[in-house]
Design a protein around this motif. Sequence first.
Motif, mmCIF file in Angstrom:
data_model
loop_
_atom_site.group_PDB
_atom_site.id
_atom_site.type_symbol
_atom_site.label_atom_id
_atom_site.label_comp_id
_atom_site.label_asym_id
_atom_site.label_seq_id
_atom_site.Cartn_x
_atom_site.Cartn_y
_atom_site.Cartn_z
ATOM 1 N N SER A 96 34.273 50.131 64.335
ATOM 2 C CA SER A 96 33.387 50.329 63.187
ATOM 3 C C SER A 96 32.840 51.748 63.103
ATOM 4 O O SER A 96 31.734 51.967 62.610
ATOM 5 N N ARG A 122 37.399 49.632 60.672
ATOM 6 C CA ARG A 122 36.670 48.855 59.667
ATOM 7 C C ARG A 122 36.926 49.343 58.249
ATOM 8 O O ARG A 122 37.142 48.544 57.325
ATOM 9 N N ASP A 123 36.927 50.674 58.037
ATOM 10 C CA ASP A 123 37.026 51.211 56.689
ATOM 11 C C ASP A 123 38.416 51.055 56.085
ATOM 12 O O ASP A 123 38.597 51.231 54.877
ATOM 13 N N ALA A 151 32.494 49.814 52.908
ATOM 14 C CA ALA A 151 31.886 49.192 54.084
ATOM 15 C C ALA A 151 30.470 49.699 54.290
ATOM 16 O O ALA A 151 30.134 50.836 53.951
ATOM 17 N N GLU A 191 29.331 42.868 59.063
ATOM 18 C CA GLU A 191 30.324 43.462 58.170
ATOM 19 C C GLU A 191 31.692 43.494 58.845
ATOM 20 O O GLU A 191 32.721 43.184 58.229
ATOM 21 N N VAL A 192 31.722 43.868 60.121
ATOM 22 C CA VAL A 192 32.976 43.962 60.868
ATOM 23 C C VAL A 192 33.591 42.573 61.058
ATOM 24 O O VAL A 192 34.809 42.387 60.887
ATOM 25 N N ARG A 252 35.143 41.351 57.730
ATOM 26 C CA ARG A 252 36.395 42.030 57.397
ATOM 27 C C ARG A 252 37.527 41.630 58.338
ATOM 28 O O ARG A 252 38.698 41.683 57.966
ATOM 29 N N ARG A 266 27.764 39.365 52.683
ATOM 30 C CA ARG A 266 29.081 39.300 52.079
ATOM 31 C C ARG A 266 29.377 37.858 51.675
ATOM 32 O O ARG A 266 29.001 36.915 52.374
#
Length: 315
Positions: free
Chosen positions: A75, A95-96, A104, A110-111, A114, A300
């Motif tokens: 990340s 991550r991106d 992101a 978040e990680v 995804r 999310r």
Amino acid sequence: MLEEVERWLTRRSWSADDRPLDRLLDARNEAHGSRVSVVLPALNEAETVGDIVTTIRRELMEKVRLVDELVVIDSGSTDATGEVARRAGARVVHRDAILPRIPAVPGKGEVLWRSLLVTSGDIVCFIDADLKDFSADFVSGTVGPLLTDPPVQFVKAMYDRPLDGTTAQGGRVTEMVARPLLNLHWPQLAGFVQPLGGEYAVRRSLLERLPFPVGYGVELGLLVDSLHTVGLDALAQVDVGVRKHRHQDGQALGRMAATIYRTAQLRLSRGPLVRPSITQFERGEHGFVPHTYPVDTEERPPMCEIEEYVSRRAA
């Protein structure tokens, strides 16, 4: 309610030793080869991520074939986390690079969210990348009930968390924030020993239906939402021994606590929401200086609502 929790503890709390690897392999074959993905969310964990990856590959991918894919989601590390993990045998994804249509944001949740787009397992096992003296039981122990007990959908690891050599002194945010919140507002979850632990395995069919808080509130959010989605009897926990890891300082714990409290507030049907920030103090040259930090409030949506995910799964 206490009686319900006690019944759950009897039915849905196990030790990793209860399911030897040969039993898990037989159960997996009987389940027509359910695929298992292990995901390590990592940010500047070069010191520990290599040993974790090496252990999983050696014990659960080479000696026996319990794990099908091992993915480290970087990340934004500024150290050699990605290279160390890659050399140890993990597939490393930044991550991106995942779902670039949606920019992101920083945060563990978040990680994890995804990661569903770059893994394929029917069972997804999350493991924190800062663990020391790592044991493969963290994976096989949590994955085990999902292979042997079809009604179980979500399994958390439980363990001792020593701090400075003293048993059971780790998990300060758990004891001061998460456990009181759960006991007061979601008492059915009072039996979880490590509700905020980062080691757990979940059926993809459940994960893809859950919203993911983007920050440190993700473990509490997933646990509470899973209770409401599949019920207490679909949740379980497995004793995997001792968890050793890097401990955060007091101010970092304060920010984590605020995020977790906010996550709980968003899930409560009553009461006003707290402000989405926390102010802390550090001594400066002329006295105490305030520093205000945002509290993660974004979540999310369930992955099953993301077009790219639906298309990938259909293919």
